[in-house]
Write a protein that holds these residues in place. Structure first.
Motif, PDB file in Angstrom:
ATOM      1  N   LEU A 198      11.264 -26.924  11.978  1.00  0.00           N
ATOM      2  CA  LEU A 198      10.687 -26.128  10.861  1.00  0.00           C
ATOM      3  C   LEU A 198       9.072 -26.309  10.971  1.00  0.00           C
ATOM      4  N   ALA A 246       9.753 -16.958   2.783  1.00  0.00           N
ATOM      5  CA  ALA A 246      10.846 -17.365   3.588  1.00  0.00           C
ATOM      6  C   ALA A 246      12.176 -17.976   3.422  1.00  0.00           C
ATOM      7  N   LEU A 247      11.809 -19.241   2.632  1.00  0.00           N
ATOM      8  CA  LEU A 247      13.128 -19.878   2.337  1.00  0.00           C
ATOM      9  C   LEU A 247      13.858 -19.321   1.133  1.00  0.00           C
ATOM     10  N   LEU A 303       9.082 -19.707  11.373  1.00  0.00           N
ATOM     11  CA  LEU A 303      10.159 -19.406  10.275  1.00  0.00           C
ATOM     12  C   LEU A 303       9.473 -18.079   9.545  1.00  0.00           C
ATOM     13  N   ALA A 304       8.281 -18.279   9.130  1.00  0.00           N
ATOM     14  CA  ALA A 304       7.465 -17.294   8.492  1.00  0.00           C
ATOM     15  C   ALA A 304       7.418 -15.846   9.288  1.00  0.00           C
ATOM     16  N   HIS A 362       8.141 -28.353   2.384  1.00  0.00           N
ATOM     17  CA  HIS A 362       8.131 -26.965   2.355  1.00  0.00           C
ATOM     18  C   HIS A 362       8.857 -26.392   1.115  1.00  0.00           C
ATOM     19  N   SER A 414       5.633 -21.085   3.562  1.00  0.00           N
ATOM     20  CA  SER A 414       7.060 -20.638   4.155  1.00  0.00           C
ATOM     21  C   SER A 414       7.888 -20.248   2.871  1.00  0.00           C
ATOM     22  N   GLY A 447       5.907 -24.402   9.525  1.00  0.00           N
ATOM     23  CA  GLY A 447       6.535 -23.031   9.056  1.00  0.00           C
ATOM     24  C   GLY A 447       6.148 -21.845   9.740  1.00  0.00           C
ATOM     25  N   ASN A 453       4.616 -25.573   1.230  1.00  0.00           N
ATOM     26  CA  ASN A 453       5.523 -24.368   0.599  1.00  0.00           C
ATOM     27  C   ASN A 453       4.670 -23.057   0.668  1.00  0.00           C
TER      28      ASN A 453
END
Length: 223
Positions: A71, A114-115, A77-78, A102, A111, A74, A108
């Motif tokens: 991760l 995205a989460l 992932l983003a 995150h 991401s 981030g 945070n």
């Protein structure tokens, strides 16, 4: 604080040693066992990791699935979540502190959206253990583990880039799937390992960064 001075935001003893989140001049850094891993200063190579894998997929692949190994801060992932072409997005992260940073901490901001994406699942696990126990297949595997195949902070990560680890990665790829591996430096040895592991095409991308040598993305595809 004084310009250039790092301030510790959080420090934890994780399952693989100490992990620290630091802030320096508005940027965040992740330190593992005293070694710098990554920061939020740029992220272009982490984003390129995702985009290069998508570009290398054969046509047509509808809503391809991707597993992101690590991760980090981030960026990968983003980037995946921002692209509607991806289907299922699974992130494997073995450090619970990183996941916490995150979900409810300072990372945070990198991401958060995205989460909350319904396509995204974050799994707390060691990547090799997850690959060995899972039966899922993915169209793309995008790995940003440690500093790459030849420059490891955590010795146990070496198994991921050796023959047995590459065999596991192959088994988790769908036909025509793509493996993309981020690295802080090029590795001709790793390229040969990929070929020996049965990947049909192997190539390397260089991504210029503001300071120092380019970052690297190693790519390999299945027949």
């Amino acid at each position: 604080m004084t310009d250039g001075q790092a301030v510790t935001v959080d420090r934890r003893e994780g399952p693989y040693g100490e992990v620290v989140l630091r802030e320096r001049d508005g940027l965040f850094e992740i330190i593992a066992n005293g070694c710098f891993l990554m920061d939020t200063s740029d992220g272009r190579s982490e984003r390129r990791l995702i985009n290069a894998a998508l570009e290398a997929l054969p046509e047509p692949v509808c809503e391809p699935s991707v597993l992101i190994g690590g991760l980090g801060v981030g960026f990968s992932l983003a980037e995946a979540a921002a692209d509607p072409r991806w289907g299922r997005i699974v992130v494997i992260e073995r450090e619970p502190a990183v996941i916490d940073w995150h979900r409810s901490g300072p990372l945070n901001r990198f991401s958060a959206s995205a989460l909350g994406d319904p396509r995204v699942a974050v799994v707390e696990a060691d990547l090799l253990d997850h690959l060995a126990s899972s039966t899922d297949h993915y169209d793309a595997l995008c790995l940003d583990i440690d500093n790459g195949p030849d420059w490891l902070v955590t010795g146990s990560n070496a198994g991921l880039y050796a023959g047995a680890g590459l065999a596991l990665l192959r088994r988790r790829l769908a036909p025509g799937g793509v493996l993309a591996v981020w690295s802080a430096q090029p590795s001709t040895v790793f390229e040969e390992r990929l070929r020996d592991a049965g990947f049909s095409r192997v190539w390397t991308l260089e991504i210029p960064v503001p300071r120092g040598a380019p970052d690297i993305v190693h790519l390999a595809t299945m027949a």
